[in-house]
Write an enzyme that holds these catalytic residues in place. Sequence first.
Site, short mmCIF file in Angstrom:
data_model
loop_
_atom_site.label_atom_id
_atom_site.label_comp_id
_atom_site.label_asym_id
_atom_site.label_seq_id
_atom_site.Cartn_x
_atom_site.Cartn_y
_atom_site.Cartn_z
N GLU A 217 5.07 -1.14 0.25
CA GLU A 217 3.86 -1.94 0.42
C GLU A 217 3.96 -2.78 1.70
OE1 GLU A 217 1.41 -3.31 -3.14
OE2 GLU A 217 2.48 -5.13 -2.56
N HIS B 241 -7.86 4.57 3.59
CA HIS B 241 -9.06 3.78 3.87
C HIS B 241 -9.99 3.66 2.66
CE1 HIS B 241 -7.55 4.28 7.91
NE2 HIS B 241 -8.34 3.30 8.28
N CYS C 217 -2.85 -12.24 -4.51
CA CYS C 217 -3.05 -10.78 -4.59
C CYS C 217 -4.19 -10.40 -5.53
CB CYS C 217 -1.77 -10.07 -5.00
SG CYS C 217 -0.52 -10.12 -3.71
#
Length: 143
Positions: free
Chosen positions: A131, A69, A24
């Site tokens: 998530e 985005h 991550c």
Amino acid sequence: MALTIMRRIRFCAGHRLRMHGGRCENFHGHNYVADFYVTGEEQDAVGRLIDFSDLKARCKGWLDEHWDHAFLLWDQDENGIAALRQVEPHRLFVMPYNPTAENMARYLLEEVCPKILEGTGARASKVVIWETDESFAEVSAEP
Ligand SMILES: [Zn+2]
């Protein structure tokens, strides 16, 4: 008596987690779900705490403008920020802490909701950030 309603908003964003110690730490993205829980005592003449479409417009409007985005990066992530700024076009949202699901929920509850709900008579009592389908973080306002 306290009334609570919830509006779910979906958005896509990228991030990376510094000091994660695993994959991550790389740039990657998620299809996030944000659940906004809004509480108040007063109902309008129709019987609503706040019109769901108005709540959607306020929450989705902010997310569309700032996080959808976009890449969310920690302000300490200097080389990540520098790398993203070399890409044209880019959408970058710098956060005061690592952009974990926990901190994203906290940012929405503490920084965003007071502004977007101003004047409605309602307040955010909880924000949940999903998530993945299997993992979420939840932050609640102090009672
Ligand atoms: Zn991630």
